[in-house]
Design a protein around this motif. Structure first.
Motif, PDB file in Angstrom:
ATOM      1  N   GLY A 242       0.818  -1.203   0.000  1.00 18.22           N
ATOM      2  CA  GLY A 242       0.000   0.000   0.000  1.00 18.22           C
ATOM      3  C   GLY A 242       0.855   1.257   0.000  1.00 18.22           C
ATOM      4  O   GLY A 242       2.053   1.222  -0.303  1.00 18.22           O
ATOM      5  N   SER A 243       0.257   2.367   0.350  1.00 19.69           N
ATOM      6  CA  SER A 243       0.932   3.662   0.294  1.00 19.69           C
ATOM      7  C   SER A 243       1.886   3.851   1.469  1.00 19.69           C
ATOM      8  O   SER A 243       1.544   3.611   2.614  1.00 19.69           O
ATOM      9  CB  SER A 243      -0.101   4.789   0.298  1.00 19.69           C
ATOM     10  N   TRP A 244       3.097   4.302   1.146  1.00 22.34           N
ATOM     11  CA  TRP A 244       4.064   4.682   2.171  1.00 22.34           C
ATOM     12  C   TRP A 244       4.069   6.196   2.374  1.00 22.34           C
ATOM     13  O   TRP A 244       4.935   6.740   3.046  1.00 22.34           O
ATOM     14  CB  TRP A 244       5.463   4.212   1.781  1.00 22.34           C
ATOM     15  N   ASN A 245       3.113   6.877   1.771  1.00 21.05           N
ATOM     16  CA  ASN A 245       3.008   8.328   1.917  1.00 21.05           C
ATOM     17  C   ASN A 245       2.185   8.717   3.131  1.00 21.05           C
ATOM     18  O   ASN A 245       1.946   9.888   3.371  1.00 21.05           O
ATOM     19  CB  ASN A 245       2.390   8.944   0.661  1.00 21.05           C
ATOM     20  N   ALA A 246       1.701   7.745   3.877  1.00 21.80           N
ATOM     21  CA  ALA A 246       0.916   8.003   5.084  1.00 21.80           C
ATOM     22  C   ALA A 246       1.670   7.436   6.277  1.00 21.80           C
ATOM     23  O   ALA A 246       2.694   6.780   6.134  1.00 21.80           O
ATOM     24  CB  ALA A 246      -0.472   7.356   4.956  1.00 21.80           C
ATOM     25  N   ASP A 247       1.175   7.701   7.479  1.00 19.95           N
ATOM     26  CA  ASP A 247       1.823   7.191   8.681  1.00 19.95           C
ATOM     27  C   ASP A 247       1.691   5.675   8.735  1.00 19.95           C
ATOM     28  O   ASP A 247       0.586   5.133   8.755  1.00 19.95           O
ATOM     29  CB  ASP A 247       1.187   7.802   9.934  1.00 19.95           C
ATOM     30  N   ILE A 248       2.823   4.984   8.769  1.00 19.25           N
ATOM     31  CA  ILE A 248       2.828   3.525   8.829  1.00 19.25           C
ATOM     32  C   ILE A 248       3.916   3.080   9.796  1.00 19.25           C
ATOM     33  O   ILE A 248       4.812   3.843  10.156  1.00 19.25           O
ATOM     34  CB  ILE A 248       3.088   2.883   7.446  1.00 19.25           C
ATOM     35  N   THR A 249       3.826   1.845  10.214  1.00 16.08           N
ATOM     36  CA  THR A 249       4.874   1.234  11.024  1.00 16.08           C
ATOM     37  C   THR A 249       5.758   0.398  10.120  1.00 16.08           C
ATOM     38  O   THR A 249       5.275  -0.354   9.292  1.00 16.08           O
ATOM     39  CB  THR A 249       4.266   0.343  12.124  1.00 16.08           C
ATOM     40  N   TYR A 250       7.063   0.541  10.293  1.00 15.68           N
ATOM     41  CA  TYR A 250       8.002  -0.180   9.452  1.00 15.68           C
ATOM     42  C   TYR A 250       9.256  -0.481  10.256  1.00 15.68           C
ATOM     43  O   TYR A 250       9.447   0.035  11.369  1.00 15.68           O
ATOM     44  CB  TYR A 250       8.372   0.636   8.208  1.00 15.68           C
ATOM     45  N   LYS A 251      10.118  -1.319   9.716  1.00 12.81           N
ATOM     46  CA  LYS A 251      11.419  -1.574  10.301  1.00 12.81           C
ATOM     47  C   LYS A 251      12.509  -1.069   9.365  1.00 12.81           C
ATOM     48  O   LYS A 251      12.402  -1.214   8.154  1.00 12.81           O
ATOM     49  CB  LYS A 251      11.619  -3.069  10.576  1.00 12.81           C
ATOM     50  N   ARG A 252      13.536  -0.478   9.973  1.00 14.57           N
ATOM     51  CA  ARG A 252      14.682  -0.023   9.189  1.00 14.57           C
ATOM     52  C   ARG A 252      15.929  -0.742   9.680  1.00 14.57           C
ATOM     53  O   ARG A 252      16.259  -0.695  10.864  1.00 14.57           O
ATOM     54  CB  ARG A 252      14.894   1.486   9.327  1.00 14.57           C
ATOM     55  N   PHE A 253      16.619  -1.401   8.745  1.00 14.60           N
ATOM     56  CA  PHE A 253      17.862  -2.078   9.063  1.00 14.60           C
ATOM     57  C   PHE A 253      18.998  -1.297   8.410  1.00 14.60           C
ATOM     58  O   PHE A 253      19.020  -1.135   7.191  1.00 14.60           O
ATOM     59  CB  PHE A 253      17.831  -3.514   8.545  1.00 14.60           C
ATOM     60  N   SER A 254      19.930  -0.813   9.230  1.00 24.05           N
ATOM     61  CA  SER A 254      21.040  -0.005   8.727  1.00 24.05           C
ATOM     62  C   SER A 254      22.337  -0.797   8.797  1.00 24.05           C
ATOM     63  O   SER A 254      22.574  -1.541   9.752  1.00 24.05           O
ATOM     64  CB  SER A 254      21.188   1.273   9.565  1.00 24.05           C
ATOM     65  N   VAL A 255      23.160  -0.624   7.795  1.00 23.13           N
ATOM     66  CA  VAL A 255      24.428  -1.352   7.746  1.00 23.13           C
ATOM     67  C   VAL A 255      25.483  -0.478   7.080  1.00 23.13           C
ATOM     68  O   VAL A 255      25.177   0.295   6.162  1.00 23.13           O
ATOM     69  CB  VAL A 255      24.253  -2.681   6.981  1.00 23.13           C
ATOM     70  N   ASN A 256      26.716  -0.578   7.567  1.00 22.40           N
ATOM     71  CA  ASN A 256      27.829   0.109   6.929  1.00 22.40           C
ATOM     72  C   ASN A 256      28.533  -0.859   5.983  1.00 22.40           C
ATOM     73  O   ASN A 256      28.930  -1.965   6.402  1.00 22.40           O
ATOM     74  CB  ASN A 256      28.827   0.624   7.967  1.00 22.40           C
TER      75      ASN A 256
END
Length: 282
Positions: free
Chosen positions: A66-80
């Motif tokens: 669906g749309s990511w232009n609205a408030d949603i819950t997500y996970k962000r995985f960051s890596v160098n």
């Protein structure tokens, strides 16, 4: 000679994964610039330029369809990762967590890559309705004088036969992105959920969420980035598929040893291997 893509370089450091709540998203889809989903090392937020041979932060966002232009819950995985090295980042246990628990309470799970303020288009990882997983993700990061200008997805159809490669790319408003619209590959190879369950039981991590990363363009000082020449699609599909078949055969061999303790038939997984690796691709 062994195909260079087999040498996947280890990541130098992994930042702590975090669960975040999106609050202000103003994306228009595809490679774009936005503060909401920007990706920099929080320990060095002002040292974000890409220097060849040095760490650069790349993020993988995982969330609902669906749309990511609205408030949603997500996970962000960051890596160098080291700029201009062919790197990979696997999220251990992601197949089990996403497929079995549906953490985003969504009909599908979508992902995208980000670095600095550039984003890729969304890719579908798991579709509950069709029970299909699309595990092959290679991000081609385009850099100009140290600034990330865009992130494109590599051709994921090289991993399987044509019948197994379907439309799999989306805009941030949830609509399907076409090759004509975004001028980059939009299809991906899939495994069924049952096939992944069987492969997972045999010890394979092929269905886990994994991001491969290559670079193109120029880093700080005009140094040319060349690792995109080692992306999967730069090699003959039969070489890629033979490598996949070897890994899948190994997993199925392990599963065969304990098949009496596993519920269900292994026929689907064997058929998947045949479809993925036999015959002429197109």
């Amino acid at each position: 000679m062994i195909c260079p893509f087999l040498y996947l370089l280890p990541l130098l450091s992994i930042l702590t994964p975090l669960l975040a709540q999106s609050t202000s998203n103003s994306t228009s889809g595809g490679s774009t610039t936005t503060s909401s989903y920007s990706c920099v090392d929080p320990r060095q937020p002002y040292a974000a330029q890409v220097n060849r041979g040095q760490n650069t932060t790349v993020c993988l966002y995982v969330g609902p369809s669906g749309s990511w232009n609205a408030d949603i819950t997500y996970k962000r995985f960051s890596v160098n990762v080291v700029a201009d090295e062919f790197s990979s980042y696997r999220i251990p246990g992601s197949f089990e967590e996403i497929v079995q628990t549906n953490p985003f309470s969504s009909e599908a799970t979508h992902v995208f890559a980000s670095s600095q303020s550039a984003l890729s288009f969304l890719r579908r990882y798991y579709d509950i309705t069709s029970q299909r997983l699309y595990p092959y993700l290679t991000a081609i990061i385009d850099v100009r004088d140290g600034v990330v200008k865009g992130i494109a997805w590599d051709d994921a159809c090289i991993f399987c036969q044509h019948s197994r490669c379907l439309a799999n790319t989306y805009n941030f408003d949830g609509s399907v992105a076409t090759n004509e619209q975004i001028n980059q590959p939009t299809n991906g190879c899939f495994f069924t959920r049952d096939e992944c369950v069987q492969l997972h039981a045999g010890g394979s991590d092929v269905c886990d969420l994994k991001l491969y990363i290559v670079w193109t363009g120029t880093a700080v000082g005009g140094k040319v980035l060349l690792s995109s020449d080692s992306r999967f699609s730069a090699f003959p599909p039969n070489r890629i598929q033979e490598n996949i078949k070897t890994g899948v055969d190994s997993a199925l061999g392990n599963l065969n040893k304990v098949k009496d303790t596993v519920t269900g038939s292994m026929e689907g997984a064997f058929e998947a291997v045949t479809d993925l690796t036999s015959g002429t691709r197109r």
